[in-house]
Structures are given as C-alpha cells and as structure tokens.
Design an enzyme around this catalytic site. Structure first.
Site, PDB file in Angstrom:
ATOM      1  N   ASP A  91      47.148   2.344  10.236  1.00  0.00           N
ATOM      2  CA  ASP A  91      45.791   2.769  11.188  1.00  0.00           C
ATOM      3  C   ASP A  91      45.229   1.813  11.972  1.00  0.00           C
ATOM      4  OD1 ASP A  91      44.147   5.721  10.739  1.00  0.00           O
ATOM      5  OD2 ASP A  91      43.047   4.005  11.807  1.00  0.00           O
ATOM      6  N   VAL A 138      49.409   2.684  17.307  1.00  0.00           N
ATOM      7  CA  VAL A 138      50.988   3.342  17.575  1.00  0.00           C
ATOM      8  C   VAL A 138      51.134   3.542  19.257  1.00  0.00           C
ATOM      9  CG1 VAL A 138      50.545   4.837  15.711  1.00  0.00           C
ATOM     10  CG2 VAL A 138      49.736   5.708  17.951  1.00  0.00           C
ATOM     11  N   ASN A 148      51.234  11.257  12.457  1.00  0.00           N
ATOM     12  CA  ASN A 148      50.124  11.940  12.359  1.00  0.00           C
ATOM     13  C   ASN A 148      48.728  11.558  13.219  1.00  0.00           C
ATOM     14  OD1 ASN A 148      47.568  13.608  10.735  1.00  0.00           O
ATOM     15  ND2 ASN A 148      47.344  11.228  10.580  1.00  0.00           N
ATOM     16  N   TYR A 164      45.377  17.834  26.025  1.00  0.00           N
ATOM     17  CA  TYR A 164      45.891  17.800  24.379  1.00  0.00           C
ATOM     18  C   TYR A 164      46.956  18.810  24.266  1.00  0.00           C
ATOM     19  CZ  TYR A 164      45.364  18.072  19.384  1.00  0.00           C
ATOM     20  OH  TYR A 164      45.471  18.094  18.056  1.00  0.00           O
ATOM     21  N   ILE A 172      41.231  22.417  11.199  1.00  0.00           N
ATOM     22  CA  ILE A 172      41.188  21.874   9.890  1.00  0.00           C
ATOM     23  C   ILE A 172      39.799  20.909   9.843  1.00  0.00           C
ATOM     24  CG2 ILE A 172      42.230  20.391   7.991  1.00  0.00           C
ATOM     25  CD1 ILE A 172      44.295  22.573   8.739  1.00  0.00           C
ATOM     26  N   GLU A 173      39.320  20.907   8.626  1.00  0.00           N
ATOM     27  CA  GLU A 173      37.881  20.301   8.504  1.00  0.00           C
ATOM     28  C   GLU A 173      38.032  18.916   8.205  1.00  0.00           C
ATOM     29  OE1 GLU A 173      35.840  23.168   5.621  1.00  0.00           O
ATOM     30  OE2 GLU A 173      34.070  21.961   6.591  1.00  0.00           O
ATOM     31  N   SER A 186      41.907   8.381   7.800  1.00  0.00           N
ATOM     32  CA  SER A 186      41.141   9.676   7.802  1.00  0.00           C
ATOM     33  C   SER A 186      41.674  10.953   7.779  1.00  0.00           C
ATOM     34  CB  SER A 186      40.374   9.489   9.193  1.00  0.00           C
ATOM     35  OG  SER A 186      39.411  10.436   9.579  1.00  0.00           O
ATOM     36  N   GLY A 187      40.892  11.926   7.431  1.00  0.00           N
ATOM     37  CA  GLY A 187      41.307  13.243   7.648  1.00  0.00           C
ATOM     38  C   GLY A 187      42.685  13.747   7.112  1.00  0.00           C
ATOM     39  N   ASN A 188      43.365  14.144   8.031  1.00  0.00           N
ATOM     40  CA  ASN A 188      44.883  14.597   7.636  1.00  0.00           C
ATOM     41  C   ASN A 188      45.706  13.631   7.138  1.00  0.00           C
ATOM     42  OD1 ASN A 188      44.159  17.379   8.193  1.00  0.00           O
ATOM     43  ND2 ASN A 188      44.944  17.226  10.197  1.00  0.00           N
TER      44      ASN A 188
HETATM   45  N1  LIG Z   1      41.808  18.518  12.503  1.00  0.00           N
HETATM   46  C1  LIG Z   1      42.324  19.563  13.101  1.00  0.00           C
HETATM   47  O1  LIG Z   1      41.981  20.636  13.288  1.00  0.00           O
HETATM   48  C2  LIG Z   1      43.641  19.404  13.709  1.00  0.00           C
HETATM   49  C3  LIG Z   1      44.475  20.587  14.132  1.00  0.00           C
HETATM   50  C4  LIG Z   1      45.563  20.351  14.491  1.00  0.00           C
HETATM   51  C5  LIG Z   1      46.318  19.164  14.611  1.00  0.00           C
HETATM   52  N2  LIG Z   1      45.603  18.272  14.119  1.00  0.00           N
HETATM   53  C6  LIG Z   1      46.209  16.755  14.277  1.00  0.00           C
HETATM   54  O2  LIG Z   1      46.138  15.971  13.091  1.00  0.00           O
HETATM   55  C7  LIG Z   1      46.283  14.608  13.150  1.00  0.00           C
HETATM   56  C8  LIG Z   1      45.036  14.082  12.541  1.00  0.00           C
HETATM   57  O3  LIG Z   1      43.924  14.476  13.000  1.00  0.00           O
HETATM   58  P1  LIG Z   1      42.307  14.412  12.247  1.00  0.00           P
HETATM   59  O4  LIG Z   1      42.020  15.703  12.302  1.00  0.00           O
HETATM   60  O5  LIG Z   1      42.704  13.865  10.753  1.00  0.00           O
HETATM   61  O6  LIG Z   1      41.803  13.163  12.823  1.00  0.00           O
HETATM   62  P2  LIG Z   1      40.875  12.027  12.354  1.00  0.00           P
HETATM   63  O7  LIG Z   1      40.244  11.522  13.952  1.00  0.00           O
HETATM   64  O8  LIG Z   1      40.000  12.335  11.203  1.00  0.00           O
HETATM   65  O9  LIG Z   1      41.903  10.930  12.079  1.00  0.00           O
HETATM   66  C9  LIG Z   1      42.796  10.308  12.973  1.00  0.00           C
HETATM   67  C10 LIG Z   1      43.043   8.934  12.444  1.00  0.00           C
HETATM   68  O10 LIG Z   1      44.276   8.333  13.128  1.00  0.00           O
HETATM   69  C11 LIG Z   1      43.714   7.103  13.567  1.00  0.00           C
HETATM   70  N3  LIG Z   1      44.271   6.668  14.818  1.00  0.00           N
HETATM   71  C12 LIG Z   1      43.676   7.139  16.141  1.00  0.00           C
HETATM   72  N4  LIG Z   1      44.498   6.618  17.318  1.00  0.00           N
HETATM   73  C13 LIG Z   1      45.155   5.706  16.737  1.00  0.00           C
HETATM   74  C14 LIG Z   1      46.231   4.554  17.069  1.00  0.00           C
HETATM   75  N5  LIG Z   1      46.353   4.524  18.539  1.00  0.00           N
HETATM   76  N6  LIG Z   1      46.978   3.904  16.384  1.00  0.00           N
HETATM   77  C15 LIG Z   1      46.769   4.219  15.047  1.00  0.00           C
HETATM   78  N7  LIG Z   1      46.017   5.048  14.619  1.00  0.00           N
HETATM   79  C16 LIG Z   1      45.087   5.603  15.383  1.00  0.00           C
HETATM   80  C17 LIG Z   1      42.367   7.026  13.490  1.00  0.00           C
HETATM   81  O11 LIG Z   1      41.628   5.706  13.344  1.00  0.00           O
HETATM   82  C18 LIG Z   1      42.068   8.021  12.379  1.00  0.00           C
HETATM   83  O12 LIG Z   1      41.872   7.142  11.288  1.00  0.00           O
HETATM   84  C19 LIG Z   1      46.205  14.586  14.878  1.00  0.00           C
HETATM   85  O13 LIG Z   1      47.484  14.294  15.364  1.00  0.00           O
HETATM   86  C20 LIG Z   1      45.737  15.810  15.340  1.00  0.00           C
HETATM   87  O14 LIG Z   1      46.023  16.057  16.717  1.00  0.00           O
HETATM   88  C21 LIG Z   1      44.159  18.058  13.823  1.00  0.00           C
END
Ligand SMILES: NC(=O)c1ccc[n+]([C@@H]2O[C@H](COP(=O)([O-])OP(=O)(O)OC[C@H]3O[C@@H](n4cnc5c(N)ncnc54)[C@H](O)[C@@H]3O)[C@@H](O)[C@H]2O)c1
Length: 254
Positions: free
Chosen positions: A38, A61, A87, A159, A192-193, A17-19
């Site tokens: 994941d 993780v 990530n 956090y 980030i979206e 997902s996402g990033n």
């Molecule tokens: N979105 C933002 O604005 C933003 C800003 C700063 C930092 N971040 C960081 O970027 C990273 C990703 O964030 P995102 O926005 O893509 O989130 P997201 O919720 O879209 O994706 C997170 C992914 O991590 C997986 N995940 C969660 N817990 C897990 C675990 N215990 N073991 C394995 N996989 C696991 C989820 O299943 C999901 O697929 C995070 O570390 C977040 O702190 C995000």
C-alpha cells in the site's frame, strides 16, 4: 472454509483499507503468507503490525521503481508467489464537461496501468512452477466495468473506462498466462461499505436507493469480496480463468 492456501504466498495491493484489508485477512485465515502492499505505510503498520505472516510493503502501484523495490522484498522473503490480487484503486466523481486530462490520467494510472505494472513485476515470482498447483491473479474491477450507474448522481466516466480497461486486461492476461498455469480472473463488486464509499453512504437517499435496487437487500461488506477472491485464488478454481465473478447482491441482473 480454512487452509485452502496453506503453504502459499500471496500479494495484495491496496491492502491497508477496505476491500484490500479484508482480502489480505481472508487469505491469511486460509493459511497464506501475505505481502500487504500500500501507499500508506502507517495504516499498514496499524492493521498488520502484530502479524508474523504479513510482509508490510510501502509501494505505489503507479511507480515502476517503487514496485521493483517492493517486489524485491517479496522475492527475498517469499521466493515465489502463488496469488496476486490487484485491488488498489481510486474513484473520482465529475461531469464529462469539467473533467480534466490530469484527473483522467490519475484514475487510469492507478486503476488500469497499476495492475499492468504490478502483474509485470510479479510475473517472475508467479512463474516459479509449483508442479502441483496453478497460480492466480485476481483483478478487482467493479460492476461499473459493465454498466454505468451515473444515475446515482455520481458521473464518473473515467472510473467506468478505467475499470473497463482492467476487465479486458484480465481477459488478455488469462490467455497469456494459461500456458504457464497462471489463471487470471476479475471480481466485480457492487456497492461495498468501505472508506471509498463512506461519504456517499452517509446520504440516506443514496443508501435507500441502493437498497431498493439490490435484490439481496443489503449493502455489500468487504468480507463478501474477500470470500470470492479466496475461492478464485485457491485450487478449487483451478479450471477457471478469464472470467468475472460479480459480488453485487444481484445488482447487475435487476
Ligand atoms: N467500495 C466499493 O463499493 C467498491 C465497488 C467496486 C469496486 N471497488 C474496488 O475495490 C478496490 C478497493 O476499494 P476500497 O473501497 O477498499 O477503497 P479504499 O479507499 O478503502 O482502499 C484503497 C486502498 O488502496 C490504496 N491505494 C490507493 N492508491 C494506491 C497506489 N497508487 N498504490 C498503492 N496503494 C494505493 C489506499 O492507500 C487504500 O489503502 C478498488 O479497486 C475499487 O475500485 C470498490
């Protein structure tokens, strides 16, 4: 830029997902084979099911046994790793007065202890000396490892603290890894979206506040984060370790 990671092997946690998804896709574009790790196997299958260069690995993780099994697959299929991206992360909101120890522990388990356990499990594979190139770990921290944005109406001290711990893990591992050619850096995204922020961004007042507060005048995209990670994972960054690349549209200098 393409092919900076030709013949390289990478692992990305939280890749469904996402990033994490954007990072895995970018590393693939650059020529790497990618272990996409994941909790959510269905999402991994949906996103990467058709991709021959992706190993889809269900692992948590926070769980040593699950990581040992997962990286066992990486060892069998890849034999080594050139790049690891920590990530996977979670966010929870709550005031200090009402914050339970369980929730504090949950956030630390994924955001701080997780990258330690994953890096320890991947160490042997990253240590396979390639002679001609360094190996890289990138930890996804956050601007919230450096500043506190609780004024957004989202108090989240756990956090903040968990990402601060990950920042210092990054710096300590950079010193540890240097002797064997393993570089360790952080990428600190701003807003980030992604599904992680979707709820908050539905609120126009939050969105407008973010836009006004961001010098480059837009919300970040997962691809912005992925581009920075690809650079740090490549040999273009071969003399860069222990640092943080802010990908925040200028938020932290404003
Ligand atoms: N979105 C933002 O604005 C933003 C800003 C700063 C930092 N971040 C960081 O970027 C990273 C990703 O964030 P995102 O926005 O893509 O989130 P997201 O919720 O879209 O994706 C997170 C992914 O991590 C997986 N995940 C969660 N817990 C897990 C675990 N215990 N073991 C394995 N996989 C696991 C989820 O299943 C999901 O697929 C995070 O570390 C977040 O702190 C995000």
């Amino acid at each position: 830029m393409t092919n900076r990671l030709e013949n390289r092997f990478a692992a990305v946690t939280g890749a469904a997902s996402g990033n994490g998804r954007a990072i895995a896709e970018k590393l693939l574009q650059e020529g790497a084979k990618v272990a996409a790790i994941d909790l959510n196997k269905d999402a991994l299958d949906k996103v990467f099911g058709d991709h021959d260069d992706v190993l889809r690995i269900e692992a948590n993780v926070t769980d040593e046994a699950s990581l040992h099994d997962g990286f066992g697959i990486v060892k069998r299929e890849f034999g080594r790793l050139d790049a690891l991206v920590n990530n996977a992360g979670i966010v929870k909101f709550g005031t200090f007065e009402n914050l339970s120890k369980d929730e504090w522990d949950q956030v630390f388990a994924v955001n701080s202890t997780g990258p330690f356990l994953v890096s320890r499990e991947a160490r042997e594979l990253l240590n396979v000396d390639q002679g001609d190139h360094t190996r890289s770990i990138v930890n996804i921290t956050s601007v919230e490892a450096h500043i506190v944005i609780s004024s957004s109406g989202h108090p989240q001290i756990h956090y903040n603290a968990s990402k601060g711990a990950l920042l210092q893990l990054t710096r300590a591992l950079a010193v540890e890894g240097a002797a064997t050619g393993i570089r360790v850096n952080a990428v600190a995204p701003g807003y980030i979206e992604t599904p992680f922020t979707a709820e908050a961004l539905k609120d126009d007042s939050v969105k407008n506040w973010l836009l006004e507060r961001t010098p480059l005048g837009r919300i970040g995209k997962p691809e912005d984060v992925a581009n920075g990670v690809a650079f740090l994972s490549s040999e273009e960054a071969s003399w860069i370790t222990g640092t943080t690349l802010f990908i925040d549209g200028g938020w932290t200098v404003y």
